[in-house]
Design a protein around this motif. Structure first.
Motif, PDB file in Angstrom:
ATOM      1  N   ALA A 254       0.854  -1.179   0.000  1.00 45.39           N
ATOM      2  CA  ALA A 254       0.000   0.000   0.000  1.00 45.39           C
ATOM      3  C   ALA A 254       0.891   1.232   0.000  1.00 45.39           C
ATOM      4  O   ALA A 254       2.008   1.195   0.525  1.00 45.39           O
ATOM      5  N   TYR A 255       0.423   2.338  -0.608  1.00 46.93           N
ATOM      6  CA  TYR A 255       1.240   3.550  -0.692  1.00 46.93           C
ATOM      7  C   TYR A 255       1.688   4.015   0.699  1.00 46.93           C
ATOM      8  O   TYR A 255       2.771   4.564   0.861  1.00 46.93           O
ATOM      9  N   ASP A 256       0.836   3.816   1.682  1.00 46.12           N
ATOM     10  CA  ASP A 256       1.143   4.356   3.013  1.00 46.12           C
ATOM     11  C   ASP A 256       1.805   3.327   3.938  1.00 46.12           C
ATOM     12  O   ASP A 256       1.981   3.593   5.120  1.00 46.12           O
ATOM     13  N   ALA A 257       2.188   2.161   3.410  1.00 45.86           N
ATOM     14  CA  ALA A 257       2.866   1.158   4.253  1.00 45.86           C
ATOM     15  C   ALA A 257       4.229   1.704   4.678  1.00 45.86           C
ATOM     16  O   ALA A 257       4.925   2.350   3.893  1.00 45.86           O
ATOM     17  N   ARG A 258       4.629   1.441   5.919  1.00 43.76           N
ATOM     18  CA  ARG A 258       5.926   1.891   6.428  1.00 43.76           C
ATOM     19  C   ARG A 258       6.592   0.749   7.192  1.00 43.76           C
ATOM     20  O   ARG A 258       5.945   0.071   7.981  1.00 43.76           O
ATOM     21  N   VAL A 259       7.885   0.560   6.945  1.00 43.19           N
ATOM     22  CA  VAL A 259       8.656  -0.455   7.651  1.00 43.19           C
ATOM     23  C   VAL A 259       9.969   0.194   8.078  1.00 43.19           C
ATOM     24  O   VAL A 259      10.629   0.845   7.261  1.00 43.19           O
ATOM     25  N   GLU A 260      10.357   0.024   9.327  1.00 41.16           N
ATOM     26  CA  GLU A 260      11.603   0.633   9.802  1.00 41.16           C
ATOM     27  C   GLU A 260      12.807  -0.164   9.332  1.00 41.16           C
ATOM     28  O   GLU A 260      12.768  -1.385   9.254  1.00 41.16           O
ATOM     29  N   ILE A 261      13.891   0.540   9.007  1.00 45.78           N
ATOM     30  CA  ILE A 261      15.148  -0.147   8.726  1.00 45.78           C
ATOM     31  C   ILE A 261      16.131   0.215   9.828  1.00 45.78           C
ATOM     32  O   ILE A 261      15.968   1.218  10.522  1.00 45.78           O
ATOM     33  N   GLU A 262      17.161  -0.635   9.990  1.00 50.80           N
ATOM     34  CA  GLU A 262      18.186  -0.366  10.995  1.00 50.80           C
ATOM     35  C   GLU A 262      19.482  -0.036  10.251  1.00 50.80           C
ATOM     36  O   GLU A 262      20.196  -0.944   9.820  1.00 50.80           O
ATOM     37  N   PRO A 263      19.784   1.250  10.076  1.00 48.05           N
ATOM     38  CA  PRO A 263      20.977   1.635   9.291  1.00 48.05           C
ATOM     39  C   PRO A 263      22.252   0.987   9.817  1.00 48.05           C
ATOM     40  O   PRO A 263      23.122   0.610   9.024  1.00 48.05           O
ATOM     41  N   TYR A 264      22.348   0.844  11.113  1.00 45.70           N
ATOM     42  CA  TYR A 264      23.560   0.242  11.667  1.00 45.70           C
ATOM     43  C   TYR A 264      23.742  -1.181  11.139  1.00 45.70           C
ATOM     44  O   TYR A 264      24.858  -1.588  10.775  1.00 45.70           O
ATOM     45  N   GLU A 265      22.647  -1.934  11.088  1.00 51.15           N
ATOM     46  CA  GLU A 265      22.727  -3.322  10.609  1.00 51.15           C
ATOM     47  C   GLU A 265      23.038  -3.376   9.115  1.00 51.15           C
ATOM     48  O   GLU A 265      23.745  -4.268   8.648  1.00 51.15           O
ATOM     49  N   ILE A 266      22.508  -2.411   8.354  1.00 54.12           N
ATOM     50  CA  ILE A 266      22.795  -2.378   6.908  1.00 54.12           C
ATOM     51  C   ILE A 266      24.296  -2.176   6.705  1.00 54.12           C
ATOM     52  O   ILE A 266      24.926  -2.827   5.868  1.00 54.12           O
ATOM     53  N   TYR A 267      24.851  -1.276   7.513  1.00 54.27           N
ATOM     54  CA  TYR A 267      26.294  -1.016   7.476  1.00 54.27           C
ATOM     55  C   TYR A 267      27.091  -2.237   7.939  1.00 54.27           C
ATOM     56  O   TYR A 267      27.935  -2.775   7.232  1.00 54.27           O
ATOM     57  N   ARG A 268      26.749  -2.710   9.132  1.00 51.13           N
ATOM     58  CA  ARG A 268      27.589  -3.731   9.749  1.00 51.13           C
ATOM     59  C   ARG A 268      27.533  -5.050   8.968  1.00 51.13           C
ATOM     60  O   ARG A 268      28.534  -5.736   8.805  1.00 51.13           O
ATOM     61  N   ARG A 269      26.342  -5.385   8.492  1.00 51.21           N
ATOM     62  CA  ARG A 269      26.194  -6.676   7.814  1.00 51.21           C
ATOM     63  C   ARG A 269      26.310  -6.545   6.285  1.00 51.21           C
ATOM     64  O   ARG A 269      26.063  -7.500   5.562  1.00 51.21           O
ATOM     65  N   GLU A 270      26.587  -5.372   5.798  1.00 50.18           N
ATOM     66  CA  GLU A 270      26.714  -5.113   4.357  1.00 50.18           C
ATOM     67  C   GLU A 270      25.512  -5.634   3.584  1.00 50.18           C
ATOM     68  O   GLU A 270      25.628  -6.472   2.690  1.00 50.18           O
ATOM     69  N   LEU A 271      24.333  -5.132   3.959  1.00 50.33           N
ATOM     70  CA  LEU A 271      23.098  -5.579   3.324  1.00 50.33           C
ATOM     71  C   LEU A 271      22.776  -4.728   2.097  1.00 50.33           C
ATOM     72  O   LEU A 271      23.112  -3.545   2.042  1.00 50.33           O
ATOM     73  N   THR A 272      22.126  -5.349   1.140  1.00 53.76           N
ATOM     74  CA  THR A 272      21.594  -4.619  -0.016  1.00 53.76           C
ATOM     75  C   THR A 272      20.071  -4.739   0.025  1.00 53.76           C
ATOM     76  O   THR A 272      19.540  -5.838   0.171  1.00 53.76           O
ATOM     77  N   ILE A 273      19.393  -3.598  -0.098  1.00 51.72           N
ATOM     78  CA  ILE A 273      17.936  -3.600  -0.197  1.00 51.72           C
ATOM     79  C   ILE A 273      17.588  -3.038  -1.567  1.00 51.72           C
ATOM     80  O   ILE A 273      18.011  -1.929  -1.902  1.00 51.72           O
ATOM     81  N   THR A 274      16.875  -3.824  -2.355  1.00 51.94           N
ATOM     82  CA  THR A 274      16.607  -3.387  -3.724  1.00 51.94           C
ATOM     83  C   THR A 274      15.154  -3.673  -4.100  1.00 51.94           C
ATOM     84  O   THR A 274      14.413  -4.308  -3.342  1.00 51.94           O
ATOM     85  N   GLY A 275      14.738  -3.164  -5.246  1.00 45.24           N
ATOM     86  CA  GLY A 275      13.368  -3.375  -5.717  1.00 45.24           C
ATOM     87  C   GLY A 275      13.362  -3.692  -7.192  1.00 45.24           C
ATOM     88  O   GLY A 275      14.360  -3.466  -7.894  1.00 45.24           O
ATOM     89  N   SER A 276      12.248  -4.255  -7.672  1.00 43.95           N
ATOM     90  CA  SER A 276      12.110  -4.421  -9.123  1.00 43.95           C
ATOM     91  C   SER A 276      10.663  -4.204  -9.502  1.00 43.95           C
ATOM     92  O   SER A 276       9.752  -4.594  -8.777  1.00 43.95           O
ATOM     93  N   MET A 277      10.461  -3.519 -10.622  1.00 39.62           N
ATOM     94  CA  MET A 277       9.127  -3.109 -11.043  1.00 39.62           C
ATOM     95  C   MET A 277       8.876  -3.520 -12.490  1.00 39.62           C
ATOM     96  O   MET A 277       9.566  -3.052 -13.398  1.00 39.62           O
ATOM     97  N   ALA A 278       7.948  -4.441 -12.662  1.00 40.27           N
ATOM     98  CA  ALA A 278       7.459  -4.838 -13.990  1.00 40.27           C
ATOM     99  C   ALA A 278       8.580  -5.391 -14.887  1.00 40.27           C
ATOM    100  O   ALA A 278       9.493  -6.063 -14.399  1.00 40.27           O
ATOM    101  N   VAL A 279       8.504  -5.063 -16.170  1.00 40.98           N
ATOM    102  CA  VAL A 279       9.297  -5.734 -17.200  1.00 40.98           C
ATOM    103  C   VAL A 279      10.383  -4.779 -17.697  1.00 40.98           C
ATOM    104  O   VAL A 279      10.094  -3.614 -17.978  1.00 40.98           O
TER     105      VAL A 279
END
Ligand SMILES: NC(=O)c1ccc[n+]([C@@H]2O[C@H](COP(=O)([O-])OP(=O)(O)OC[C@H]3O[C@@H](n4cnc5c(N)ncnc54)[C@H](O)[C@@H]3O)[C@@H](O)[C@H]2O)c1
Ligand SMILES: [Zn+2]
Ligand SMILES: [Zn+2]
Length: 329
Positions: A254-279
């Protein structure tokens, strides 16, 4: 011709409308089957299509019945699947090879007349020729598969990655089939609905659970894919991505959905968060995969309806019954 028409949001009628005429570079296709997906529900609810009335239907394949004056390489009788995306080719995003982000984006079955009809117009550039062994009525699966292929295009390519997929609907199951082909060591599936997990088991997933907590994965997963759009699933999935791993947001929230991220964990664990839309340049490759048997239509298609029952098919899909529902005009 006869067509299913969303006359105004919430109202769908089977109507007689003028036969479409091809432009010089277009063909007219008689659809053998057209798939229903969440996008059609959004159109029906007035959230997606820019104008009404609109004939829906963007996942389709069929037979060419007429060719425009400038069409080469295709003839009446050829069987094709159609990429519904219509990119302008000249905007900022198109010039950077991001047609799926086109600033003047259109699509057959969204902003132009779609395939829930006896005939539909498509540009020659959007055609994928079906090999003789692939039935046109099954080739309607190529369009959703091409979205899943695009999803894999944004993922790292590594043998023996571990996959965790949220959502065992049509898209989650397609991701499962692609992950198996992509050399996954394991593919675990999560769905709140245990019935949905039965198909995942049939397709040979490594584990199928209603809560990822049931799985033993001390290192987390290399790739976590959300195919639900549900904030609860996304929240749960984000914290299960292992070190150096990737989270793919494929489900539409939904447009108004919100999920918190933990920047420290993205840094420490070297995470990638990505998206893909259609073709995005993924339609023909999905066609090749479909031709090679990556999806079993007997498993993926749960219902086939005639055009007259378009509204019933849409209502049943909205109720969450079955897997891919196809209309056969
Ligand atoms: N990114 C793209 O290009 C693209 C293309 C097609 C579809 N989609 C999106 O992908 C998503 C999946 O499509 P689909 O056709 O498979 O839908 P679907 O409704 O058939 O499947 C979704 C599944 O998610 C499950 N689910 C819901 N909440 C959950 C939760 N909290 N935890 C675990 N499972 C949960 C449901 O039980 C259902 O089985 C949708 O959001 C759709 O809009 C995206
Ligand atoms: Zn779709
Ligand atoms: Zn553009």
């Amino acid at each position: 011709m006869k067509a299913a028409v969303v006359v105004t949001p919430g109202t769908i009628e089977i109507l007689q409308v003028p036969d479409p005429a091809p432009g010089p570079g277009d063909v007219v296709v008689r659809p053998a089957a057209v798939g229903i997906c969440g996008t059609d529900l959004h159109i029906m609810d007035g959230e997606f299509a820019p104008a009404f009335p609109i004939i829906p239907g963007h996942e389709f394949a069929g037979e060419i019945v007429e060719v425009g004056s400038a069409v080469t390489g295709y003839a009446v009788g050829d069987r094709v699947a159609v990429d519904p995306s219509l990119y302008c080719g000249h905007c900022y995003q198109c010039k950077r090879a991001r047609g799926n982000q086109c600033e003047n984006w259109n699509a057959i079955g969204v902003s132009r007349s779609g395939a829930a009809a006896e005939f539909v117009v498509a540009p020659m550039a959007n055609l994928f020729r079906l090999p003789s062994h692939l039935a046109a009525r099954d080739a309607a699966l190529i369009e959703p598969l091409s979205c899943a292929v695009r999803g894999f295009d944004v993922l790292p390519r590594r043998m023996a990655d571990t996959f965790l997929i949220y959502g065992s609907g049509t898209m989650g199951l397609m991701m499962l089939e692609l992950a198996k082909r992509a050399g996954a060591a394991t593919v675990s599936m999560v769905d709140l609905n245990p019935e949905r997990l039965e198909t995942a088991k049939r397709l040979g997933c490594s584990a199928a659970v209603t809560n990822a907590e049931e799985l033993d994965a001390p290192h987390g997963w290399d790739v976590v894919i959300d195919c639900t759009g549900a904030a609860a699933a996304i929240r749960d999935g984000l914290r299960r991505v292992g070190r150096g791993g990737t989270f793919l947001q494929f489900g539409v929230s939904a447009y108004d959905a919100r999920v918190e991220i933990e920047p420290y964990e993205i840094y420490r664990r070297e995470l990638t968060i990505t998206g893909s839309m259609a073709v995005l340049h993924s339609f023909d490759r999905a066609g090749e995969l479909m031709a090679s048997g990556v999806l079993d239509p007997e498993v993926f298609v749960s219902h086939r309806f005639p055009l007259d029952r378009y509204a019933d098919a849409l209502a049943q899909f909205r109720a969450g019954v079955g897997r891919k529902t196809l209309i056969e005009p």
